[in-house]
Structure formats: C-alpha cells, structure tokens
Design a protein around this motif. Sequence first.
Motif, PDB file in Angstrom:
ATOM      1  N   ILE A  88       4.191   3.867  -2.627  1.00  0.00           N
ATOM      2  CA  ILE A  88       4.223   4.923  -3.645  1.00  0.00           C
ATOM      3  C   ILE A  88       3.452   4.471  -4.881  1.00  0.00           C
ATOM      4  N   ALA A  89       3.663   3.233  -5.301  1.00  0.00           N
ATOM      5  CA  ALA A  89       2.962   2.715  -6.477  1.00  0.00           C
ATOM      6  C   ALA A  89       1.454   2.750  -6.274  1.00  0.00           C
ATOM      7  N   ARG A  90       1.000   2.316  -5.130  1.00  0.00           N
ATOM      8  CA  ARG A  90      -0.449   2.320  -4.859  1.00  0.00           C
ATOM      9  C   ARG A  90      -0.998   3.738  -4.809  1.00  0.00           C
ATOM     10  N   GLU A  91      -0.229   4.645  -4.224  1.00  0.00           N
ATOM     11  CA  GLU A  91      -0.667   6.042  -4.124  1.00  0.00           C
ATOM     12  C   GLU A  91      -0.796   6.675  -5.507  1.00  0.00           C
ATOM     13  N   LEU A  92       0.209   6.505  -6.348  1.00  0.00           N
ATOM     14  CA  LEU A  92       0.169   7.122  -7.673  1.00  0.00           C
ATOM     15  C   LEU A  92      -0.895   6.476  -8.550  1.00  0.00           C
ATOM     16  N   ALA A  93      -1.151   5.199  -8.326  1.00  0.00           N
ATOM     17  CA  ALA A  93      -2.260   4.545  -9.032  1.00  0.00           C
ATOM     18  C   ALA A  93      -3.585   5.189  -8.646  1.00  0.00           C
ATOM     19  N   GLU A  94      -3.763   5.464  -7.366  1.00  0.00           N
ATOM     20  CA  GLU A  94      -5.006   6.090  -6.903  1.00  0.00           C
ATOM     21  C   GLU A  94      -5.179   7.484  -7.479  1.00  0.00           C
ATOM     22  N   TYR A  95      -4.074   8.157  -7.767  1.00  0.00           N
ATOM     23  CA  TYR A  95      -4.140   9.509  -8.316  1.00  0.00           C
ATOM     24  C   TYR A  95      -4.107   9.523  -9.839  1.00  0.00           C
ATOM     25  N   GLY A  96      -4.280   8.365 -10.452  1.00  0.00           N
ATOM     26  CA  GLY A  96      -4.537   8.358 -11.884  1.00  0.00           C
ATOM     27  C   GLY A  96      -3.422   7.925 -12.797  1.00  0.00           C
ATOM     28  N   ALA A  97      -2.295   7.420 -12.259  1.00  0.00           N
ATOM     29  CA  ALA A  97      -1.227   6.941 -13.146  1.00  0.00           C
ATOM     30  C   ALA A  97      -1.777   5.865 -14.076  1.00  0.00           C
ATOM     31  N   ALA A  98      -1.321   5.896 -15.325  1.00  0.00           N
ATOM     32  CA  ALA A  98      -1.820   4.939 -16.318  1.00  0.00           C
ATOM     33  C   ALA A  98      -0.960   3.699 -16.425  1.00  0.00           C
ATOM     34  N   GLY A  99       0.311   3.823 -16.064  1.00  0.00           N
ATOM     35  CA  GLY A  99       1.218   2.692 -16.155  1.00  0.00           C
ATOM     36  C   GLY A  99       2.301   2.799 -15.102  1.00  0.00           C
ATOM     37  N   ILE A 100       2.654   1.674 -14.480  1.00  0.00           N
ATOM     38  CA  ILE A 100       3.677   1.676 -13.439  1.00  0.00           C
ATOM     39  C   ILE A 100       4.603   0.477 -13.637  1.00  0.00           C
ATOM     40  N   ALA A 101       5.908   0.751 -13.723  1.00  0.00           N
ATOM     41  CA  ALA A 101       6.926  -0.297 -13.762  1.00  0.00           C
ATOM     42  C   ALA A 101       7.498  -0.450 -12.360  1.00  0.00           C
ATOM     43  N   ILE A 102       7.455  -1.661 -11.847  1.00  0.00           N
ATOM     44  CA  ILE A 102       7.927  -1.974 -10.504  1.00  0.00           C
ATOM     45  C   ILE A 102       9.253  -2.700 -10.617  1.00  0.00           C
ATOM     46  N   HIS A 103      10.340  -2.030 -10.272  1.00  0.00           N
ATOM     47  CA  HIS A 103      11.641  -2.690 -10.240  1.00  0.00           C
ATOM     48  C   HIS A 103      11.831  -3.374  -8.894  1.00  0.00           C
ATOM     49  N   HIS A 104      12.443  -4.548  -8.919  1.00  0.00           N
ATOM     50  CA  HIS A 104      12.861  -5.207  -7.677  1.00  0.00           C
ATOM     51  C   HIS A 104      14.227  -5.836  -7.920  1.00  0.00           C
ATOM     52  N   HIS A 105      14.943  -6.108  -6.828  1.00  0.00           N
ATOM     53  CA  HIS A 105      16.352  -6.483  -6.963  1.00  0.00           C
ATOM     54  C   HIS A 105      16.567  -7.920  -7.395  1.00  0.00           C
ATOM     55  N   GLY A 106      15.895  -8.870  -6.745  1.00  0.00           N
ATOM     56  CA  GLY A 106      16.220 -10.266  -6.998  1.00  0.00           C
ATOM     57  C   GLY A 106      15.087 -11.213  -6.694  1.00  0.00           C
ATOM     58  N   ASP A 107      15.418 -12.496  -6.628  1.00  0.00           N
ATOM     59  CA  ASP A 107      14.401 -13.535  -6.452  1.00  0.00           C
ATOM     60  C   ASP A 107      13.638 -13.397  -5.137  1.00  0.00           C
ATOM     61  N   ALA A 108      14.286 -12.847  -4.113  1.00  0.00           N
ATOM     62  CA  ALA A 108      13.640 -12.735  -2.808  1.00  0.00           C
ATOM     63  C   ALA A 108      12.436 -11.793  -2.833  1.00  0.00           C
ATOM     64  N   THR A 109      12.410 -10.867  -3.771  1.00  0.00           N
ATOM     65  CA  THR A 109      11.309  -9.902  -3.851  1.00  0.00           C
ATOM     66  C   THR A 109      10.405 -10.132  -5.060  1.00  0.00           C
ATOM     67  N   LYS A 110      10.656 -11.194  -5.804  1.00  0.00           N
ATOM     68  CA  LYS A 110       9.887 -11.446  -7.022  1.00  0.00           C
ATOM     69  C   LYS A 110       8.407 -11.662  -6.732  1.00  0.00           C
ATOM     70  N   ALA A 111       8.110 -12.467  -5.726  1.00  0.00           N
ATOM     71  CA  ALA A 111       6.702 -12.766  -5.427  1.00  0.00           C
ATOM     72  C   ALA A 111       5.951 -11.503  -5.030  1.00  0.00           C
ATOM     73  N   ALA A 112       6.575 -10.658  -4.220  1.00  0.00           N
ATOM     74  CA  ALA A 112       5.927  -9.402  -3.810  1.00  0.00           C
ATOM     75  C   ALA A 112       5.714  -8.488  -5.006  1.00  0.00           C
ATOM     76  N   ALA A 113       6.703  -8.415  -5.909  1.00  0.00           N
ATOM     77  CA  ALA A 113       6.567  -7.579  -7.100  1.00  0.00           C
ATOM     78  C   ALA A 113       5.444  -8.085  -8.000  1.00  0.00           C
ATOM     79  N   ASP A 114       5.400  -9.396  -8.206  1.00  0.00           N
ATOM     80  CA  ASP A 114       4.353  -9.971  -9.054  1.00  0.00           C
ATOM     81  C   ASP A 114       2.963  -9.756  -8.455  1.00  0.00           C
ATOM     82  N   LYS A 115       2.864  -9.871  -7.142  1.00  0.00           N
ATOM     83  CA  LYS A 115       1.577  -9.646  -6.474  1.00  0.00           C
ATOM     84  C   LYS A 115       1.123  -8.199  -6.648  1.00  0.00           C
ATOM     85  N   LEU A 116       2.048  -7.258  -6.516  1.00  0.00           N
ATOM     86  CA  LEU A 116       1.704  -5.846  -6.678  1.00  0.00           C
ATOM     87  C   LEU A 116       1.294  -5.550  -8.111  1.00  0.00           C
ATOM     88  N   VAL A 117       1.990  -6.128  -9.080  1.00  0.00           N
ATOM     89  CA  VAL A 117       1.631  -5.940 -10.482  1.00  0.00           C
ATOM     90  C   VAL A 117       0.223  -6.463 -10.744  1.00  0.00           C
TER      91      VAL A 117
END
Length: 257
Positions: free
Chosen positions: A24-53
């Motif tokens: 969803i984040a990548r899709e909305l970025a392609e359609y022109g979103a100017a800013g996206i906040a990516i929430h993630h639950h805990g340490d297990a998803t931190k690396a994936a969240a940071d990579k996406l940011v």
Amino acid sequence: MSDHSIKGKTVLITGGAKNLGALIARELAEYGAAGIAIHHHGDATKAAADKLVAELTGKGLKAVALQGDLSSAAANAKLFADTIAAIGKPDIAINTVGKVLKKPILDTTEEEFDSMFAINTKAAYFFIKEAGRNLNDRGKIVTVVTSLLGAYTPFYSTYAGSKSPVEHFTRAASKEFGDRGISVNAIGPGPMDTPFFYGQEAPEAVAYHKSAAALSAFSKTGLTDIEDIVSYIRFMVSDGWWMTGQTILVNGGYTTK
C-alpha cells in the motif's frame, strides 16, 4: 487537481513494514503521496520498516518508521502525535493490523481471547478515534478486516468475532466524522497469499482455500493476491471517497453477505 487525489497527501499506515501494508505504501507513493508514516509493531519488523522508509525517501517523499503496540488508547494517540511531528497531519489513515487464531472454542484460553480482542477490536477502535481527531478535513480512513465476516464456519470465532465490531465502528464514525468530509470504510480480503495466512492453516485447509473462490482459477495463487486488495484501497482513499460507512468484501467470490 481533485480534492480527493492522492497527490501531495500525507498517509499513515499501520502494519506497514511488510506484505499488504508495505505494498500500500509503495502504491500510494507512486500515485503522488508526499509523506508516509510506516507503523510497525516491534523489533522483528524494524529492519523491514527502515528499509521501506529508505526506499520511499529515495523517491523524494517524507517518510518515517514508527514502532508500537497499538492495543491501548495511549499508544494510538502517540502514533498520531509522532506522525504529525514527523510528516504533518495525515490526510489518509489505513489500519492493516490484525491477529488471526484458528482454534475451537472449547480449546480457546482467556488469554488468547483477550489478545485477539485487544489487537483486532480495541486497537481498531482507538485508531479510528485518533484518526477522526487528527485527520485533515476530507480525509480517508480504512480498516482491513476479513471476508470471514461473511462466512459460516467453525474455528475462527475469536478472529471473525473480534473483527466484526469494526463494521459498527465504521458506520458510527462515518456519521460522526461526515460533517468534515471524512470517509470511513472497512475492507475484508479473502485468504491472502502472505505468511499471515499460512501460519494458521494445515496443508489440506490451504488446498481448500485455494479452490474456494469463484475466481480462484484466475488468481496467481488461488488465494486473494495482495495486489488486488491494494488497488481497492487506493480507490477508497481517492476517487472512491463518496462511499462511506461500508464494509466491502473483496475476495473473488470466496464469501458474500
């Protein structure tokens, strides 16, 4: 530019580090979103969240990763406050957070029940509340639920049961926030081709689910492909703004109400 275009808008996505949320984040970025906040639950998803940011900022967007357990009112309030501090007031708020449990009622513990309702019900309620409080006028709120809301089946009592109140939250919020032009909807995918699905299902159940939808033969996996859900969510938070207070099941004919 349409008032309901995604271009230039600010977005908050919970559970946004991987799978459906990340797409969803990548899709909305392609359609022109100017800013996206990516929430993630805990340490297990931190690396994936940071990579996406990093990926999103590389495209010129403002982006931030925000961590937290959303099963309290305070955590949802903090999530929106941190989003506003980092990228500005959101125009679009999408909650993909959920927990699934496939278990007979007679085997379900009180702890499991409480956990399911904390994540699927309480978190959803206070996310909608904080979205209504903090979104810009003419904003959009979407909660991901499940097509099991239209099913007659055993073993998913706490999963479907804890998602079903979101229908009522959605209707009420759409009435309460409508005078500010905010639309509020829920979307119920069928079983999706993600680890979220496979962790609960035995091989024979997977085989059944891959053949159960009317359009299964035309899906890449037989299941609901996350790409198909993303296109509906994109519509719901842009030109589909006139639809509000609805729970839409998008599942290729897997269940219907």
